[in-house]
Design a protein around this motif. Structure first.
Motif, short mmCIF file in Angstrom:
data_model
loop_
_atom_site.label_atom_id
_atom_site.label_comp_id
_atom_site.label_asym_id
_atom_site.label_seq_id
_atom_site.Cartn_x
_atom_site.Cartn_y
_atom_site.Cartn_z
N MET A 239 62.46 62.07 53.30
CA MET A 239 63.60 62.51 54.57
C MET A 239 63.40 62.50 55.71
SD MET A 239 66.34 61.96 52.62
CE MET A 239 67.46 62.64 54.22
N LYS A 240 61.42 62.39 56.17
CA LYS A 240 61.67 62.07 57.46
C LYS A 240 60.90 60.70 57.94
CE LYS A 240 59.89 66.03 58.82
NZ LYS A 240 60.56 67.00 60.61
N VAL A 241 60.48 60.21 57.13
CA VAL A 241 60.80 58.62 56.98
C VAL A 241 61.94 57.70 57.21
CG1 VAL A 241 60.52 56.10 55.79
CG2 VAL A 241 59.01 58.13 55.44
N TRP A 242 63.42 58.54 56.25
CA TRP A 242 64.67 57.93 56.35
C TRP A 242 65.65 58.78 57.72
CZ3 TRP A 242 69.35 60.58 57.68
CH2 TRP A 242 70.30 60.03 56.98
N GLU A 243 64.50 59.80 58.33
CA GLU A 243 65.28 59.89 59.54
C GLU A 243 64.66 58.55 60.52
OE1 GLU A 243 64.10 63.46 60.42
OE2 GLU A 243 65.44 64.68 58.91
N GLN A 244 63.51 58.34 60.47
CA GLN A 244 63.37 56.80 61.40
C GLN A 244 63.79 55.67 60.78
OE1 GLN A 244 59.37 56.26 59.60
NE2 GLN A 244 58.84 54.98 62.08
N ILE A 245 64.30 55.40 60.08
CA ILE A 245 64.91 54.42 59.86
C ILE A 245 66.36 55.09 59.95
CG2 ILE A 245 63.51 53.81 58.15
CD1 ILE A 245 65.80 54.00 55.53
N ARG A 246 67.39 55.70 60.38
CA ARG A 246 67.98 55.83 61.00
C ARG A 246 69.19 54.83 61.43
NH1 ARG A 246 70.98 61.55 61.23
NH2 ARG A 246 73.63 60.99 61.97
N ARG A 247 69.15 54.73 62.24
CA ARG A 247 69.81 53.62 62.98
C ARG A 247 70.04 52.24 62.47
NH1 ARG A 247 74.47 53.68 65.67
NH2 ARG A 247 74.31 53.08 67.66
N PHE A 248 68.93 52.22 63.14
CA PHE A 248 68.76 50.82 62.59
C PHE A 248 69.59 50.51 61.15
CE2 PHE A 248 66.13 47.22 60.05
CZ PHE A 248 66.17 46.47 60.64
N GLU A 249 69.30 51.33 60.20
CA GLU A 249 70.20 51.10 59.00
C GLU A 249 71.79 51.48 59.46
OE1 GLU A 249 69.08 49.50 55.86
OE2 GLU A 249 67.22 49.54 56.73
N GLU A 250 71.77 52.09 60.18
CA GLU A 250 73.54 52.78 60.24
C GLU A 250 74.36 51.22 60.99
OE1 GLU A 250 73.82 56.91 61.33
OE2 GLU A 250 73.31 56.13 62.94
N LEU A 251 72.87 51.12 62.21
CA LEU A 251 73.32 49.19 62.92
C LEU A 251 73.95 48.35 61.68
CD1 LEU A 251 70.88 49.51 65.40
CD2 LEU A 251 73.82 49.73 65.63
N ARG A 252 73.30 47.89 60.67
CA ARG A 252 72.96 46.68 59.22
C ARG A 252 75.06 47.56 58.69
NH1 ARG A 252 68.11 46.44 55.43
NH2 ARG A 252 69.49 44.76 55.17
N ALA A 253 74.48 48.71 58.37
CA ALA A 253 76.10 48.90 57.45
C ALA A 253 77.05 49.57 58.79
CB ALA A 253 75.97 50.30 57.03
N ALA A 254 77.63 49.14 59.47
CA ALA A 254 78.30 49.04 59.68
C ALA A 254 79.68 48.42 60.14
CB ALA A 254 78.12 48.89 61.95
N ASN A 255 80.82 48.51 59.99
CA ASN A 255 82.27 47.28 59.79
C ASN A 255 81.69 46.74 58.44
OD1 ASN A 255 83.26 47.86 62.84
ND2 ASN A 255 81.52 47.14 63.36
N GLY A 256 81.73 47.88 57.18
CA GLY A 256 81.71 47.46 56.12
C GLY A 256 80.15 46.40 56.27
N SER A 257 79.21 46.70 56.86
CA SER A 257 77.53 46.36 56.47
C SER A 257 78.15 43.95 57.17
CB SER A 257 77.29 45.53 55.00
OG SER A 257 76.93 46.87 54.98
N ALA A 258 78.35 43.91 58.03
CA ALA A 258 79.28 43.14 58.68
C ALA A 258 77.84 42.67 59.44
CB ALA A 258 80.12 43.23 60.03
N ASN A 259 76.61 43.62 59.67
CA ASN A 259 75.41 42.72 60.37
C ASN A 259 73.97 43.85 59.54
OD1 ASN A 259 76.96 41.44 63.13
ND2 ASN A 259 77.32 43.94 63.58
N ASN A 260 74.85 43.38 58.74
CA ASN A 260 73.72 43.47 57.24
C ASN A 260 72.20 42.39 57.71
OD1 ASN A 260 71.75 43.37 54.66
ND2 ASN A 260 72.94 45.36 54.77
#
Length: 302
Positions: A239-260
């Protein structure tokens, strides 16, 4: 002689990298950049590669480009990685791609979720059976995104096709995954968390032993660090790694993963590794998000 697929099963219980497909200025596949990105993954310790996955823009590539990407990946990897080639579309096309992968030395194929608007449970079995039976020497991995599919249907498929050895499960519901895996046979298949690092800890807790990754294109060490923690059962470290990548993956997942895919390519572009261009229906990021992605990528230990 019965094929055991031990090498293929081991390769699925790992970080299953989904390489991007870089494009040249003229819009064609940039073969030199593609090879360089593959070498970067291999040198970073990645041992399983999936050409023609969704992060590779599978549905935006022509049939000839999909063959090219397959051949480039197999040639560049040599004996350094196990290759899991993405196939799909109509049955004849998927079978032809699977046979092409076999002829060029791939060890497995991943069957993309059927995109037909009307998918019956028994029809799902028939679709995958036709592909698996055409390449009995290859390990076959269904890519499951349909929450309506029942686990016993997967068991039915594997009864008919023993080369169905693993599952890329990409329904965003850890409880559903746990039930599906147990209904199908938890120990019968290698379960791959198909929604990458954000879902890997919860899916590992329910029985997954590998996860797919697009982020690994950018920072192989980050993905491998999560795998190491999960293999050790060290969920706080994972989960430390999860926290490290969280924002990057949120950007990918936004708007139905439009920007994956777009976010991954933007990060690579910020590092000078390939062009940022993606094909429709994907679209490059606006400037503000480009800057944010660049800061994230620069901050990782790569």
């Amino acid at each position: 002689m019965t094929t055991t697929f031990e090498t293929q099963r081991a390769a699925l219980a790992d970080v299953v990298a989904i390489p991007v497909t870089p494009f040249a200025e003229d819009g064609s596949v940039d073969q030199d950049a593609h090879r360089a990105l593959l070498r970067r993954l291999l040198d970073g310790g990645v041992g399983t590669l999936t050409p023609n996955g969704n992060t590779g823009e599978f549905y935006a590539l022509t049939p000839q480009e999909r063959q090219l990407v397959t051949e480039l990946t197999i040639d560049e990897a040599g004996d350094r990685a196990v290759i899991l080639v993405g196939v799909g579309h109509d049955v004849p096309t998927a079978v032809a791609c699977a046979r092409h992968a076999r002829e060029h030395g791939a060890q497995m194929v991943m069957v993309h979720q059927p995109v037909h608007p009307y998918v019956s449970q028994s029809g799902w079995v028939d679709y995958h059976r036709a592909i698996a039976e055409a390449v009995p020497e290859l390990g076959v991995v269904p890519y499951i995104r349909n929450p309506q599919l029942h686990g016993d249907r997967l068991a039915e498929l594997a009864d008919a096709c023993p080369n169905v050895i693993g599952v890329k499960y990409a329904v965003p519901d850890a409880a559903r995954f746990a039930a599906f895996a147990r209904d199908a046979g938890l120990d019968r298949f290698v379960w791959v968390a198909g929604l990458a690092e954000p879902y890997a800890p919860s899916y590992f807790s329910a029985g997954a032993t590998g996860f797919t990754s697009g982020l690994v294109n950018v920072a192989p060490a980050v993905s491998l660090n999560m795998l190491e923690a999960l293999r050790a059962g060290d969920y706080p470290a994972a989960m430390k790694v999860w926290e490290q990548i969280r924002r990057f993956e949120e950007l990918r997942a936004a708007n139905g993963s439009a920007n994956n895919v777009t976010v991954v390519k933007e990060a690579l572009a910020s590092l000078g590794l390939c062009r940022r261009e993606v094909r429709p229906p994907s679209k490059p990021l606006p400037e503000q998000e480009r800057s944010e992605v660049a800061v994230i990528a620069a901050g990782w230990s790569i």
